[in-house]
Structures are given as structure tokens and as C-alpha cells.
Design a protein around this motif. Structure first.
Motif, PDB file in Angstrom:
ATOM      1  N   ARG A  19      -7.442  24.833  -9.374  1.00  0.00           N
ATOM      2  CA  ARG A  19      -8.255  24.663  -8.394  1.00  0.00           C
ATOM      3  C   ARG A  19      -7.193  24.516  -7.102  1.00  0.00           C
ATOM      4  N   GLY A  20      -6.086  24.601  -7.355  1.00  0.00           N
ATOM      5  CA  GLY A  20      -4.946  24.588  -6.282  1.00  0.00           C
ATOM      6  C   GLY A  20      -4.610  22.905  -5.819  1.00  0.00           C
ATOM      7  N   TYR A  21      -4.893  22.107  -6.902  1.00  0.00           N
ATOM      8  CA  TYR A  21      -4.342  20.732  -6.574  1.00  0.00           C
ATOM      9  C   TYR A  21      -3.228  20.555  -7.579  1.00  0.00           C
ATOM     10  N   ASP A  22      -2.419  19.408  -6.958  1.00  0.00           N
ATOM     11  CA  ASP A  22      -1.251  19.079  -7.702  1.00  0.00           C
ATOM     12  C   ASP A  22      -1.487  17.535  -7.805  1.00  0.00           C
ATOM     13  N   LEU A  23      -1.641  17.276  -9.182  1.00  0.00           N
ATOM     14  CA  LEU A  23      -1.661  15.807  -9.497  1.00  0.00           C
ATOM     15  C   LEU A  23      -0.316  15.162  -9.627  1.00  0.00           C
ATOM     16  N   SER A  24      -0.104  14.224  -8.629  1.00  0.00           N
ATOM     17  CA  SER A  24       1.262  13.444  -8.741  1.00  0.00           C
ATOM     18  C   SER A  24       0.822  12.030  -9.148  1.00  0.00           C
ATOM     19  N   GLN A  25       2.122  11.412  -9.660  1.00  0.00           N
ATOM     20  CA  GLN A  25       1.873   9.837  -9.900  1.00  0.00           C
ATOM     21  C   GLN A  25       1.754   9.341  -8.737  1.00  0.00           C
ATOM     22  N   ARG A  26       0.900   8.372  -8.613  1.00  0.00           N
ATOM     23  CA  ARG A  26       0.577   7.507  -7.361  1.00  0.00           C
ATOM     24  C   ARG A  26       1.310   5.973  -7.509  1.00  0.00           C
ATOM     25  N   GLU A  27       1.912   5.680  -6.741  1.00  0.00           N
ATOM     26  CA  GLU A  27       2.515   4.208  -6.755  1.00  0.00           C
ATOM     27  C   GLU A  27       1.594   3.226  -6.779  1.00  0.00           C
ATOM     28  N   ALA A  28       1.749   2.378  -7.592  1.00  0.00           N
ATOM     29  CA  ALA A  28       0.841   0.916  -7.723  1.00  0.00           C
ATOM     30  C   ALA A  28       0.560   0.419  -6.216  1.00  0.00           C
ATOM     31  N   VAL A  29      -0.454  -0.216  -5.963  1.00  0.00           N
ATOM     32  CA  VAL A  29      -0.823  -0.755  -4.690  1.00  0.00           C
ATOM     33  C   VAL A  29      -0.021  -2.129  -4.651  1.00  0.00           C
ATOM     34  N   GLY A  30       0.657  -2.484  -3.955  1.00  0.00           N
ATOM     35  CA  GLY A  30       1.589  -3.757  -4.065  1.00  0.00           C
ATOM     36  C   GLY A  30       0.591  -4.689  -3.466  1.00  0.00           C
ATOM     37  N   GLU A  31       1.212  -5.921  -3.458  1.00  0.00           N
ATOM     38  CA  GLU A  31       0.688  -7.332  -3.018  1.00  0.00           C
ATOM     39  C   GLU A  31       0.147  -7.139  -1.276  1.00  0.00           C
ATOM     40  N   VAL A  32       1.124  -6.434  -0.488  1.00  0.00           N
ATOM     41  CA  VAL A  32       1.028  -6.583   0.906  1.00  0.00           C
ATOM     42  C   VAL A  32      -0.119  -5.433   1.194  1.00  0.00           C
ATOM     43  N   PRO A  33      -0.360  -4.449   0.626  1.00  0.00           N
ATOM     44  CA  PRO A  33      -1.524  -3.582   0.971  1.00  0.00           C
ATOM     45  C   PRO A  33      -2.840  -4.282   0.624  1.00  0.00           C
ATOM     46  N   LYS A  79     -10.079 -13.699  15.816  1.00  0.00           N
ATOM     47  CA  LYS A  79      -8.509 -13.811  16.134  1.00  0.00           C
ATOM     48  C   LYS A  79      -7.739 -14.294  15.204  1.00  0.00           C
ATOM     49  N   ASP A  80      -8.339 -15.270  14.336  1.00  0.00           N
ATOM     50  CA  ASP A  80      -7.562 -15.857  12.940  1.00  0.00           C
ATOM     51  C   ASP A  80      -7.190 -14.683  12.068  1.00  0.00           C
ATOM     52  N   LEU A  81      -8.274 -13.551  12.052  1.00  0.00           N
ATOM     53  CA  LEU A  81      -7.793 -12.824  11.102  1.00  0.00           C
ATOM     54  C   LEU A  81      -7.127 -11.472  11.580  1.00  0.00           C
ATOM     55  N   ILE A  82      -7.066 -11.411  12.810  1.00  0.00           N
ATOM     56  CA  ILE A  82      -5.916 -10.549  13.486  1.00  0.00           C
ATOM     57  C   ILE A  82      -4.664 -11.083  13.284  1.00  0.00           C
ATOM     58  N   SER A  83      -4.538 -12.441  13.542  1.00  0.00           N
ATOM     59  CA  SER A  83      -3.258 -13.088  13.389  1.00  0.00           C
ATOM     60  C   SER A  83      -2.731 -12.975  11.849  1.00  0.00           C
ATOM     61  N   ALA A  84      -3.768 -13.067  10.917  1.00  0.00           N
ATOM     62  CA  ALA A  84      -3.585 -13.087   9.507  1.00  0.00           C
ATOM     63  C   ALA A  84      -3.010 -11.603   9.222  1.00  0.00           C
ATOM     64  N   LEU A  85      -3.837 -10.576   9.713  1.00  0.00           N
ATOM     65  CA  LEU A  85      -3.196  -9.239   9.405  1.00  0.00           C
ATOM     66  C   LEU A  85      -1.889  -8.873  10.075  1.00  0.00           C
ATOM     67  N   GLU A  86      -1.667  -9.514  11.405  1.00  0.00           N
ATOM     68  CA  GLU A  86      -0.310  -9.239  11.690  1.00  0.00           C
ATOM     69  C   GLU A  86       0.828  -9.618  10.982  1.00  0.00           C
ATOM     70  N   ARG A  87       0.491 -10.994  10.426  1.00  0.00           N
ATOM     71  CA  ARG A  87       1.554 -11.546   9.448  1.00  0.00           C
ATOM     72  C   ARG A  87       1.721 -10.768   8.049  1.00  0.00           C
ATOM     73  N   ALA A  88       0.497 -10.239   7.548  1.00  0.00           N
ATOM     74  CA  ALA A  88       0.626  -9.656   6.524  1.00  0.00           C
ATOM     75  C   ALA A  88       1.347  -8.278   6.486  1.00  0.00           C
ATOM     76  N   ILE A  89       1.139  -7.611   7.542  1.00  0.00           N
ATOM     77  CA  ILE A  89       1.977  -6.415   7.663  1.00  0.00           C
ATOM     78  C   ILE A  89       3.429  -6.648   8.118  1.00  0.00           C
ATOM     79  N   ALA A  90       3.778  -7.759   8.669  1.00  0.00           N
ATOM     80  CA  ALA A  90       5.193  -8.076   8.899  1.00  0.00           C
ATOM     81  C   ALA A  90       6.018  -8.405   7.587  1.00  0.00           C
ATOM     82  N   ARG A  91       5.507  -8.584   6.606  1.00  0.00           N
ATOM     83  CA  ARG A  91       6.202  -8.768   5.306  1.00  0.00           C
ATOM     84  C   ARG A  91       6.904  -7.778   4.799  1.00  0.00           C
TER      85      ARG A  91
END
Length: 91
Positions: A19-33, A79-91
Motif C-alpha cells: 500500500r506504499g507505506y514503509d514501516l520503520s522502527q520507532r524510537e521509544a518515547v523518553g521521559e521528557v516527551p 502560568k505555573d504550567l507554562i513555566s513547567a513546560l518551559e523547564r521540561a523542554i529545557a532538559r
């Protein structure tokens, strides 16, 4: 499922290839995502509650002191959750 496992997903891969798809191995979702996803879920909930508070207060085109306090109180978790999001993606 047992057949796919025994064949190393051969059937699924062939079906996808035809059907035209290529199944490739997907990396495991880490702690940060995972953390970011959890934060976004909480953010969506709190932002929805903030929107509800603001819209309820604005029905009469006037904000009372009590309504202003409720709005401020509803802004704080967002606001607290926006700050938490900023910290989470900065790792």
C-alpha cells in the motif's frame, strides 16, 4: 497476532509495503516527551477552566472585584504550567 510475532511482523510489513507505506522502527518515547505530554494535558484542563471563568464573568459586560479575583486565581495555574513546560523542554 501470534503469526505476526513468529514471522517478525512479516505479514504486516508486506501489507503496508503493498500500500506504499514503509514501516520503520520507532524510537521509544523518553521521559521528557512524556512529561511534556502530561503537562499539556493539565494545561488544556486549566486553560479551559480559565476560559469558562472569564466567559461567565463577562456575561454582563462588567467584572466585579470578586470576578476579577476569580480570574486572577484561574490564571495562576496556567502560568505555573507554562513555566513547567518551559523547564521540561529545557532538559
Amino acid at each position: 497476532m501470534i503469526l505476526d510475532e513468529a514471522a517478525g511482523d512479516l505479514f504486516l510489513k508486506e501489507w503496508a509495503r503493498q500500500r506504499g507505506y514503509d514501516l520503520s522502527q520507532r524510537e521509544a518515547v523518553g521521559e521528557v516527551p512524556s512529561r511534556v505530554i502530561a503537562i499539556m494535558g493539565h494545561f488544556a484542563k486549566e486553560a479551559g477552566e480559565l476560559g469558562s471563568v472569564v466567559l461567565d464573568a463577562a456575561q454582563d459586560n462588567h467584572f466585579t472585584p470578586t470576578e476579577k479575583r476569580l480570574i486572577r486565581d484561574s490564571i495562576a495555574p496556567v502560568k505555573d504550567l507554562i513555566s513547567a513546560l518551559e523547564r521540561a523542554i529545557a532538559r
